[in-house]
Write an enzyme that holds these catalytic residues in place. Sequence first.
Site, PDB file in Angstrom:
ATOM      1  N   ASP A 191      -8.461   3.803   1.336  1.00 41.73           N
ATOM      2  CA  ASP A 191      -7.408   4.163   2.278  1.00 41.73           C
ATOM      3  C   ASP A 191      -8.046   4.722   3.553  1.00 41.73           C
ATOM      4  OD1 ASP A 191      -5.310   5.211   3.646  1.00 41.73           O
ATOM      5  OD2 ASP A 191      -4.493   6.356   1.968  1.00 41.73           O
ATOM      6  N   CYS A 229       0.868  -1.189   0.000  1.00 40.37           N
ATOM      7  CA  CYS A 229       0.000   0.000   0.000  1.00 40.37           C
ATOM      8  C   CYS A 229       0.899   1.231   0.000  1.00 40.37           C
ATOM      9  CB  CYS A 229      -0.973  -0.019   1.175  1.00 40.37           C
ATOM     10  SG  CYS A 229      -0.214   0.051   2.808  1.00 40.37           S
ATOM     11  N   ARG A 288      -3.293  -0.567   5.460  1.00 43.46           N
ATOM     12  CA  ARG A 288      -3.896  -1.670   4.717  1.00 43.46           C
ATOM     13  C   ARG A 288      -2.976  -2.877   4.539  1.00 43.46           C
ATOM     14  NH1 ARG A 288      -5.317   2.102  -0.224  1.00 43.46           N
ATOM     15  NH2 ARG A 288      -3.345   2.954   0.567  1.00 43.46           N
TER      16      ARG A 288
HETATM   17  P1  4NP Z   1      -1.762   2.869   3.975  1.00 44.20           P
HETATM   18  O1  4NP Z   1      -2.392   4.243   4.511  1.00 44.20           O
HETATM   19  O2  4NP Z   1      -1.218   3.171   2.586  1.00 44.20           O
HETATM   20  O3  4NP Z   1      -2.914   1.938   3.937  1.00 44.20           O
HETATM   21  O4  4NP Z   1      -0.684   2.475   4.964  1.00 44.20           O
HETATM   22  C1  4NP Z   1      -1.690   5.458   4.490  1.00 44.20           C
HETATM   23  C2  4NP Z   1      -0.740   5.709   5.438  1.00 44.20           C
HETATM   24  C3  4NP Z   1      -0.067   6.925   5.444  1.00 44.20           C
HETATM   25  C4  4NP Z   1      -0.360   7.871   4.476  1.00 44.20           C
HETATM   26  C5  4NP Z   1      -1.316   7.612   3.513  1.00 44.20           C
HETATM   27  C6  4NP Z   1      -1.976   6.386   3.518  1.00 44.20           C
HETATM   28  N1  4NP Z   1       0.310   9.121   4.491  1.00 44.20           N
HETATM   29  O5  4NP Z   1       0.008   9.959   3.631  1.00 44.20           O
HETATM   30  O6  4NP Z   1       1.179   9.336   5.341  1.00 44.20           O
END
Ligand code: 4NP
Length: 161
Positions: free
Chosen positions: A127, A12, A18
């Site tokens: 997300d 991800c 995720r």
């Molecule tokens: P992930 O969620 O991709 O599911 O781990 C996110 C975690 C951090 C960020 C965006 C999505 N961020 O912009 O820091």
Amino acid sequence: MNTAPVRVLMVCLGNICRSPLAEGILKAQAAVRGAAVVVDSAGISNYHEGEPPHRGSIDIARERGLPIDDQRSRPVRPSDFHDFDWLLAMDTSNKNALLHMAPPGFDRSRVKLLLDFAEFGPRDVPDPYYTGGFGEVFDLIAAGCAGFLDHLGVAPAGSPS
Ligand code: 4NP
């Protein structure tokens, strides 16, 4: 019979919401089915490198009986493209980023959306970083993981062999 484990990298953006859930869920489902699957997860970004999963992911995983607290975020690295048989992206943006990073000659069919393997529902896992909804995210990922194991030909536990 070929008993080499199938190697799967869940991907991800941040590797804190995720894909840590996807790693924990696929490991647990594979164990229940007795399937030899090696699972890791990584992020397209290094924004959260070294951090444990998001509190929302830890809490929903614990509610559903999965400990994921020991995982630590890491970015995707070039060696991942040969260390893993499948790179399963949580959303289309992650998938496109992986394809962009892939080395020349890489078999691009080894990059898929996790939810390509789910029977119905969206193709992208939303997300939850800003909006929450970790329960829905868990359920979508669980459906994708089950469909992925079905695709590998690993029978669900309890089915006739
Ligand atoms: P992930 O969620 O991709 O599911 O781990 C996110 C975690 C951090 C960020 C965006 C999505 N961020 O912009 O820091």
